[in-house]
Write an enzyme that holds these catalytic residues in place. Structure first.
Site, PDB file in Angstrom:
ATOM      1  CE  LYS A  27      40.172  39.217  37.353  1.00  0.00           C
ATOM      2  NZ  LYS A  27      39.763  40.581  36.990  1.00  0.00           N
TER       3      LYS A  27
ATOM      4  NE  ARG B 157      34.895  40.109  40.965  1.00  0.00           N
ATOM      5  CZ  ARG B 157      35.061  39.623  39.737  1.00  0.00           C
ATOM      6  NH1 ARG B 157      35.299  38.352  39.547  1.00  0.00           N
ATOM      7  NH2 ARG B 157      34.988  40.429  38.704  1.00  0.00           N
TER       8      ARG B 157
ATOM      9  NE  ARG C 176      35.587  42.351  28.826  1.00  0.00           N
ATOM     10  CZ  ARG C 176      36.005  42.106  30.085  1.00  0.00           C
ATOM     11  NH1 ARG C 176      37.129  41.465  30.282  1.00  0.00           N
ATOM     12  NH2 ARG C 176      35.302  42.497  31.123  1.00  0.00           N
TER      13      ARG C 176
ATOM     14  NE  ARG D 281      31.224  40.324  30.915  1.00  0.00           N
ATOM     15  CZ  ARG D 281      32.233  40.240  31.771  1.00  0.00           C
ATOM     16  NH1 ARG D 281      33.332  39.597  31.435  1.00  0.00           N
ATOM     17  NH2 ARG D 281      32.142  40.799  32.964  1.00  0.00           N
TER      18      ARG D 281
ATOM     19  NE  ARG E 154      32.305  44.483  35.544  1.00  0.00           N
ATOM     20  CZ  ARG E 154      32.603  44.273  34.262  1.00  0.00           C
ATOM     21  NH1 ARG E 154      31.976  44.952  33.307  1.00  0.00           N
ATOM     22  NH2 ARG E 154      33.497  43.381  33.939  1.00  0.00           N
TER      23      ARG E 154
HETATM   24  P1  AMP Z   1      34.104  38.784  35.702  1.00  0.00           P
HETATM   25  O1  AMP Z   1      33.847  38.044  34.426  1.00  0.00           O
HETATM   26  O2  AMP Z   1      35.149  38.128  36.547  1.00  0.00           O
HETATM   27  O3  AMP Z   1      34.402  40.249  35.457  1.00  0.00           O
HETATM   28  O4  AMP Z   1      32.760  38.737  36.559  1.00  0.00           O
HETATM   29  C1  AMP Z   1      31.556  39.291  36.072  1.00  0.00           C
HETATM   30  C2  AMP Z   1      30.586  39.491  37.215  1.00  0.00           C
HETATM   31  O5  AMP Z   1      30.293  38.231  37.821  1.00  0.00           O
HETATM   32  C3  AMP Z   1      31.081  40.370  38.349  1.00  0.00           C
HETATM   33  O6  AMP Z   1      30.866  41.750  38.103  1.00  0.00           O
HETATM   34  C4  AMP Z   1      30.237  39.850  39.518  1.00  0.00           C
HETATM   35  O7  AMP Z   1      28.913  40.341  39.447  1.00  0.00           O
HETATM   36  C5  AMP Z   1      30.186  38.367  39.224  1.00  0.00           C
HETATM   37  N1  AMP Z   1      31.311  37.629  39.855  1.00  0.00           N
HETATM   38  C6  AMP Z   1      32.302  36.938  39.232  1.00  0.00           C
HETATM   39  N2  AMP Z   1      33.131  36.370  40.106  1.00  0.00           N
HETATM   40  C7  AMP Z   1      32.670  36.709  41.333  1.00  0.00           C
HETATM   41  C8  AMP Z   1      33.113  36.439  42.664  1.00  0.00           C
HETATM   42  N3  AMP Z   1      34.212  35.722  42.908  1.00  0.00           N
HETATM   43  N4  AMP Z   1      32.379  36.955  43.681  1.00  0.00           N
HETATM   44  C9  AMP Z   1      31.272  37.679  43.471  1.00  0.00           C
HETATM   45  N5  AMP Z   1      30.802  37.977  42.250  1.00  0.00           N
HETATM   46  C10 AMP Z   1      31.499  37.499  41.179  1.00  0.00           C
END
Ligand code: AMP
Length: 194
Positions: free
Chosen positions: A14, A92, A131, A137, A149
């Site tokens: 994404k 989400r 990654r 991260r 996740r």
């Molecule tokens: P991402 O970079 O999108 O993979 O997000 C990393 C982490 O941030 C996720 O595993 C969640 O803990 C948190 N996170 C990101 N976006 C959301 C969202 N829309 N709702 C809840 N948690 C989020």
């Protein structure tokens, strides 16, 4: 306006694809993951609240991300300069999707399309571990957190596609293959709207 949700499981590409599409269609890229990581690294109260969920591969509570997105959407709408938004990693949960729809309709706009990337679980885990070698991260480095996740995605996030499917707004795109090829498939989905 043109408002797109780039949807898919963690590691489906994404972020990579949103970065490529935003300039092409003059869209503001809003990634809640990036925003939360910024809050975390700035040591804000919100960042501290989010940290324990992120580090465990759990979802941050809805009210936190909804509030954060609303502030950014308004900043962009007030300032102008974009033809719309590309949402990445948000919504989400169905509650987030409903809040987003309400927020946009109050601002006289709406989600036009959800472009959903399809990638198998083993490929997701492989990509995220790779990654993790360079992303810095912690949640990209531990396989059990990565698998959690994916579980969170299946249990809470996959339903967001069904929510938008009832309005006939979901297009599925194959997310395995060449990055350029996937960008073109997504761009074709957006071109079909404009
Ligand atoms: P991402 O970079 O999108 O993979 O997000 C990393 C982490 O941030 C996720 O595993 C969640 O803990 C948190 N996170 C990101 N976006 C959301 C969202 N829309 N709702 C809840 N948690 C989020």
């Amino acid at each position: 306006m043109l408002n797109i949700i780039l949807f898919g499981p963690p590691g489906s590409g994404k972020g990579t694809q949103a970065t490529r599409l935003k300039d092409r269609f003059c869209l503001k890229h809003l990634s809640t993951g990036d925003m939360l990581r910024e809050e975390k690294s700035n040591g804000t109260e919100l960042g501290l609240e989010a940290k324990r969920f992120m580090d465990a591969g759990e979802l941050v509570p809805d009210h936190v991300v909804i509030g954060m997105i609303a502030v950014r959407v308004d900043e962009v709408l007030n300032k102008g300069g974009f033809d719309g938004f590309i949402f990445d990693g948000f919504p989400r949960t169905v509650a987030q999707a409903e809040a987003l729809d309400k927020m946009l309709s109050e601002r006289e706009t709406a989600i036009d399309q959800v472009l959903a990337l399809k990638v198998g679980e083993e490929e997701l885990v492989k990509r995220i571990l790779l990654r993790g070698e360079t992303s810095g991260r912690a949640d990209d480095r531990d396989e059990s957190i990565i698998r959690n996740r994916v579980v969170q995605y299946e249990e809470k996030t996959a339903a967001v596609a069904n929510y938008y499917a009832q309005f006939d707004k979901v297009t599925y795109v194959e997310g395995e293959g060449g990055i350029d090829e996937i960008t073109e498939a997504l761009a074709a989905g957006i071109d079909a709207l404009v």
